[in-house]
Design a protein around this motif. Sequence first.
Motif, PDB file in Angstrom:
ATOM      1  N   GLN A  50     -89.262  40.295  74.787  1.00 58.16           N
ATOM      2  CA  GLN A  50     -88.942  39.514  73.602  1.00 58.16           C
ATOM      3  C   GLN A  50     -87.432  39.275  73.560  1.00 58.16           C
ATOM      4  OE1 GLN A  50     -90.809  41.895  70.400  1.00 58.16           O
ATOM      5  NE2 GLN A  50     -92.264  40.216  70.193  1.00 58.16           N
ATOM      6  N   PRO A  51     -86.972  38.255  74.290  1.00 55.50           N
ATOM      7  CA  PRO A  51     -85.530  37.988  74.351  1.00 55.50           C
ATOM      8  C   PRO A  51     -84.968  37.699  72.956  1.00 55.50           C
ATOM      9  CG  PRO A  51     -86.723  36.696  75.985  1.00 55.50           C
ATOM     10  CD  PRO A  51     -87.741  37.286  75.079  1.00 55.50           C
ATOM     11  N   THR A  52     -83.744  38.172  72.717  1.00 56.63           N
ATOM     12  CA  THR A  52     -83.124  37.991  71.393  1.00 56.63           C
ATOM     13  C   THR A  52     -82.075  36.889  71.428  1.00 56.63           C
ATOM     14  OG1 THR A  52     -81.601  39.802  71.925  1.00 56.63           O
ATOM     15  CG2 THR A  52     -83.548  40.351  70.633  1.00 56.63           C
ATOM     16  N   MET A  53     -82.443  35.738  72.044  1.00 55.59           N
ATOM     17  CA  MET A  53     -81.514  34.609  72.036  1.00 55.59           C
ATOM     18  C   MET A  53     -81.662  33.872  70.705  1.00 55.59           C
ATOM     19  SD  MET A  53     -84.370  33.751  74.152  1.00 55.59           S
ATOM     20  CE  MET A  53     -85.849  32.845  73.692  1.00 55.59           C
TER      21      MET A  53
ATOM     22  N   GLY B 288     -81.635  37.131  82.873  1.00 56.85           N
ATOM     23  CA  GLY B 288     -81.391  36.568  81.552  1.00 56.85           C
ATOM     24  C   GLY B 288     -81.916  35.148  81.478  1.00 56.85           C
ATOM     25  N   ALA B 289     -82.379  34.754  80.285  1.00 58.18           N
ATOM     26  CA  ALA B 289     -82.926  33.406  80.112  1.00 58.18           C
ATOM     27  C   ALA B 289     -82.512  32.814  78.773  1.00 58.18           C
ATOM     28  CB  ALA B 289     -84.456  33.435  80.238  1.00 58.18           C
ATOM     29  N   GLY B 290     -81.313  33.203  78.308  1.00 56.26           N
ATOM     30  CA  GLY B 290     -80.780  32.638  77.075  1.00 56.26           C
ATOM     31  C   GLY B 290     -80.136  31.286  77.305  1.00 56.26           C
TER      32      GLY B 290
ATOM     33  N   VAL C 292     -77.965  35.854  90.097  1.00 59.88           N
ATOM     34  CA  VAL C 292     -76.935  35.543  89.093  1.00 59.88           C
ATOM     35  C   VAL C 292     -77.229  36.353  87.845  1.00 59.88           C
ATOM     36  CG1 VAL C 292     -75.869  33.753  87.685  1.00 59.88           C
ATOM     37  CG2 VAL C 292     -76.676  33.195  89.996  1.00 59.88           C
ATOM     38  N   ASP C 293     -76.304  37.242  87.472  1.00 58.82           N
ATOM     39  CA  ASP C 293     -76.454  38.008  86.230  1.00 58.82           C
ATOM     40  C   ASP C 293     -75.879  37.179  85.093  1.00 58.82           C
ATOM     41  OD1 ASP C 293     -75.976  39.754  83.990  1.00 58.82           O
ATOM     42  OD2 ASP C 293     -76.290  41.441  85.344  1.00 58.82           O
ATOM     43  N   ALA C 294     -76.782  36.623  84.281  1.00 57.09           N
ATOM     44  CA  ALA C 294     -76.374  35.800  83.141  1.00 57.09           C
ATOM     45  C   ALA C 294     -76.860  36.403  81.833  1.00 57.09           C
ATOM     46  CB  ALA C 294     -76.917  34.380  83.308  1.00 57.09           C
ATOM     47  N   ILE C 295     -76.952  37.742  81.803  1.00 58.16           N
ATOM     48  CA  ILE C 295     -77.402  38.428  80.591  1.00 58.16           C
ATOM     49  C   ILE C 295     -76.352  38.345  79.488  1.00 58.16           C
ATOM     50  CG2 ILE C 295     -78.147  40.656  79.653  1.00 58.16           C
ATOM     51  CD1 ILE C 295     -79.137  41.374  82.474  1.00 58.16           C
ATOM     52  N   LEU C 296     -75.066  38.341  79.878  1.00 57.43           N
ATOM     53  CA  LEU C 296     -73.942  38.261  78.928  1.00 57.43           C
ATOM     54  C   LEU C 296     -73.974  39.392  77.919  1.00 57.43           C
ATOM     55  CD1 LEU C 296     -73.812  34.403  78.351  1.00 57.43           C
ATOM     56  CD2 LEU C 296     -72.262  35.773  79.723  1.00 57.43           C
TER      57      LEU C 296
END
Length: 532
Positions: free
Chosen positions: A301-304, A275-277, A365-369
């Motif tokens: 295409q991250p949806t942050m 994750g990169a939000g 680290v799973d930071a996808i949330l």
Amino acid sequence: MNIFAKAAQLEEQNTPFALANIIETRGSAPRHSGQMIIKADGSIIGTVGGGMIERYVIEQALEALTERKPRVVKGRMTRTGIDAMGMDCGGAMSVFIDVYGLRPSLLLIGAGHVNRAVAQAAHVLGFDITVADAYAESLNAEYFPAGAKLIQGSTMADAIDQLEITKDSFVVIATNHQDQEAITKVVDCDTQYTGLMASRRKVQTLFNHLRQCNVSEAHIQAIHSPIGFNIGAETPEEIAISIMAEILKVKHQSSGGQMKDDTRLNQNKLVLIRGAGDIATGVAIRLFNSGFKVVMSDIAQPTMIRCSVSFGQCLYGEPCEVEGITARKATSCDDVFKAIDDGQVPVMVDETCCSLSNLKPTFVVDAILAKRNLGTTKDMAPITIALGPGFTAGVDCDAVIETNRGHYLGRIIYSGVTQANTGIPGNIGGYTHQRVLRAPCKGVMHNHVKLGDIVEEGDVVAHVGDTPVVAPLGGMVRGLLNEGLSVTEGFKIGDIDPRGIEADFTTVSDKARAIGGSVLEAMMHLEQNRMS
């Protein structure tokens, strides 16, 4: 003088030129062997056959000189088809173009013991050396390597005026008592590197002098001083090695760290964040600033919505910067390590973590949330940490971090689960659900405002398809999906901060900082236990 003797002369003078050599011909080529020198101004010596093919070789040679890289060019003497030259001969020719006379320019201001040692070290490394001083006895040719150009001026400023300082020059100032005069003359010059030999106390005095002369802070901070690497150097020869190491670091755009600390060899500090939000970015910044090497992965295409504080934004094109740290897209593991060497955070499109086998990070680290586990397992790395609901510490990760706002935000759980997802956004100014923008229907996002804009209740913020999205209250647009993304009905597409101009959309949130600190603590705790 034959063409090779002329080439040797130009090389000795360090005059840029390309040498074109016919390496293959077929059919009715204008020549079957031949060489041609092409200078930077386009003038030539010799020929490879004339006509359109020769003009093309000259163009390609000038490009090769600009890029400082050799190349092979091909031409067919036909009017149509691949590599056609608009000719009727019917033959074909391949020409190898190499570039010469491009030794980097090293300008040594001051001809004392240190710069004499620097000149000797730089000569072996292929630099074109020029030494400037006001004292004739210091410029004795016996002190310097063969080919070094020696320039004497009536004063140091006069000597510097005789130098050709360009954006490609490397400049070293090492004088006895003329450093202020020298740096004042050079500081505004655009160079590849400007180094000043001075003690820390002297540097402070000189920099204050430059500020009083209205020199820009950017130019002052570009000076490498105290000069060189801290290797405990004392003798002129040792100091020269220290200086040349720093110059080579700049020349090769390298990180300059110890080889044993190369992330490819020592992966104890390598962290992969899924994750990169905005929350993942807050974690990445905390870890990066603590000395860890961070790589992030996300979907294409991250949806942050907090794009201005999300490293995932770099996946949409250009590198992005958050709180002084730059993230850039990496398309391979080699790209990842190159970005890390450059002091940046690489972000990969790698939804299923296919890169794990090559990267071999110590930490994941799973930071996808996502409020559920999207594939993270405890065996992905020696230490795995996850954020929020959907994980069980001790089963699918080593630790899980509480992400719900409130008393337990940032709590580290080493066995068990976090609080369940409440589905209620954080309270800001008394607003929770009200400040969130959601897609009224399925469609493509078209934005009418940008992050940081102040809107009033009822203003049109975006369209999803043909349906408008209006601001539910007045405030600052602190979150908004990227333009052109396809969304489904009810999807979170933005948020309004009721604090208005008092809100900050350019730095990571207090929540992200708290969670980042907890991730760092968990990593250190788990690593200590693993090593004991």
